[in-house]
Scaffold this motif. Structure first.
Motif, short mmCIF file in Angstrom:
data_model
loop_
_atom_site.label_atom_id
_atom_site.label_comp_id
_atom_site.label_asym_id
_atom_site.label_seq_id
_atom_site.Cartn_x
_atom_site.Cartn_y
_atom_site.Cartn_z
N LYS A 193 0.84 -1.19 0.00
CA LYS A 193 0.00 0.00 0.00
C LYS A 193 0.88 1.25 0.00
O LYS A 193 1.84 1.35 0.75
CB LYS A 193 -0.91 0.00 1.23
CG LYS A 193 -1.85 1.18 1.31
CD LYS A 193 -2.74 1.10 2.53
CE LYS A 193 -3.66 2.32 2.61
NZ LYS A 193 -4.55 2.26 3.81
N GLY A 194 0.56 2.21 -0.87
CA GLY A 194 1.33 3.44 -0.99
C GLY A 194 2.47 3.37 -1.97
O GLY A 194 3.11 4.40 -2.26
N GLN A 207 0.09 5.31 -8.13
CA GLN A 207 0.38 4.87 -6.77
C GLN A 207 -0.70 3.90 -6.31
O GLN A 207 -1.87 4.04 -6.69
CB GLN A 207 0.45 6.07 -5.82
CG GLN A 207 0.94 5.75 -4.42
CD GLN A 207 1.12 7.02 -3.59
OE1 GLN A 207 0.53 8.06 -3.89
NE2 GLN A 207 1.92 6.94 -2.55
N ARG A 209 -3.29 2.83 -3.97
CA ARG A 209 -4.10 3.45 -2.92
C ARG A 209 -4.48 2.43 -1.85
O ARG A 209 -4.44 2.71 -0.65
CB ARG A 209 -5.35 4.07 -3.54
CG ARG A 209 -6.17 4.93 -2.59
CD ARG A 209 -7.52 5.27 -3.20
NE ARG A 209 -7.40 6.03 -4.43
CZ ARG A 209 -7.39 7.36 -4.48
NH1 ARG A 209 -7.48 8.06 -3.36
NH2 ARG A 209 -7.31 7.98 -5.63
N SER A 210 -4.89 1.23 -2.29
CA SER A 210 -5.27 0.17 -1.35
C SER A 210 -5.17 -1.19 -2.04
O SER A 210 -5.13 -1.27 -3.28
CB SER A 210 -6.68 0.38 -0.80
OG SER A 210 -7.64 0.30 -1.84
N LYS A 232 -4.15 5.20 -7.84
CA LYS A 232 -4.24 6.65 -7.96
C LYS A 232 -3.37 7.10 -9.12
O LYS A 232 -2.22 6.68 -9.24
CB LYS A 232 -3.76 7.29 -6.65
CG LYS A 232 -3.79 8.81 -6.63
CD LYS A 232 -3.27 9.32 -5.29
CE LYS A 232 -3.25 10.84 -5.25
NZ LYS A 232 -2.71 11.34 -3.96
#
Length: 332
Positions: A193-194, A207, A209-210, A232
């Motif tokens: 994540k991230g 990126q 996001r989840s 994202k």
């Protein structure tokens, strides 16, 4: 929220019998996303299991190839009317990809059709499928026996946990309030994540996001897992099937139109292609027309479109105007 570590097995049902395939899929899990392939999921103490069935085969070859490329093991199923040339096509594909599996007669009313298992064993005698077991999967015992046999043949994911990241996208769609969501299989590495990512061949950056696995949100997931990612910065139109998601500046994941000296297992039956012959290539889950530029101990190809490629992907070469259509598949 946790790091996802459970073993995940993806089982493909290679069959031209849509009704029988659906019967097996529903018996083995909860129905999920359905397009030209349908995905079912279930969870037990050993594995999170994804079952994949092709929709539209034999009219269309691509769903069958996608199903096989996504699979760790397969069920090769014939219908209640018996073997046909589609059975041979599926067997050649499984053989070229060196897939483990079982063969069966599909459906809920197949009592007395065990003779087809003997016919399949004889038909597959010159292929790697000759060491598969033939099972009747038409009752609760058959479902359990088939699962246990397939689980026992699972040798782990193709890629490695600590290598480069490569996620092959099988579906992508927009979700209001979330953004772009993809479903895909982690062929190599770990996604977190991230994490910053790049989608190939579009080269769009974004990126994570989840991350979700079987509708459960997790911090990370590793090689072999079928995941859902909310992304994202990348629109769904840049995340079509076959897109490979990687980390920035990763030289193992490339986009190319020419691949040379592919170690390939050639189809045991059928006419070999000639230089310059038009073909269809499926690299991972991404497909493109192309042509043969070399065919000896290795194969070389040139594709019409830019395709993503990495060391742990599967690649199958087809002649869609021929029977059998499968010419051969890349060996790892």
């Amino acid at each position: 929220m946790c790091n996802y570590t459970m073993n995940h097995i993806q089982i493909g049902v290679l069959s031209a019998d849509n009704e029988g395939s659906e019967f097996l899929g529903n018996s083995w899990g909860k129905k999920g996303t359905s397009t030209d392939i349908t995905i079912y999921t279930t969870k037990n103490q050993q594995f999170l299991q994804t079952t994949i069935i092709p929709n539209g085969f034999p009219k269309k070859m691509l769903p069958l190839i996608i199903t096989a490329h996504m699979s760790d093991a397969v069920v090769l199923g014939v219908s209640k009317i018996g073997l046909d040339h589609y059975t041979g096509e599926m067997a050649i594909l499984a053989d070229c990809l060196n897939l483990p599996g079982v063969y069966s007669v599909l459906g809920d009313d197949t009592i007395g059709l065990n003779l087809y298992l003997d016919q399949m064993k004889k038909a597959f005698s010159k292929l790697s499928l000759s060491n598969w077991d033939g099972l009747m999967i038409n009752n609760s015992k058959g479902f359990i026996d088939a699962k246990e046999e397939l689980y026992s043949k699972y040798k782990g994911p193709r890629g490695d946990l600590d290598k480069y990241l490569a996620i092959e996208v099988d579906h992508a769609f927009p979700v209001q309030g979330v953004g772009s969501v993809i479903l895909g299989t982690i062929m190599s590495g770990t996604v977190t994540k991230g994490q910053k990512i790049v989608a190939y061949p579009s080269e769009q950056s974004g990126q994570v996001r989840s991350i979700q696995v079987n509708d459960e949100e997790v911090k990370s997931a590793s090689v072999g897992t079928h995941v859902g990612l909310a992304l994202k910065g990348i629109l769904p139109r840049y995340l079509q099937r076959g897109t490979v998601i990687a980390t920035p500046n990763e030289d193992k994941v490339i986009e190319t139109q020419e691949i040379s000296n592919i170690q390939i297992k050639k189809a045991a039956f059928g006419k070999p292609p000639t230089i310059g012959q038009r073909i269809h290539v499926v690299s991972g889950l991404y497909d493109s027309p192309g042509e043969i530029t070399g065919w000896n101990s290795t194969a070389s190809i040139k594709t019409d479109k830019m395709i993503p490629y990495h060391p742990d992907n599967r690649l199958t070469i087809l002649d869609l105007n021929s029977k059998p259509a499968v010419l051969g598949s890349k060996q790892k």
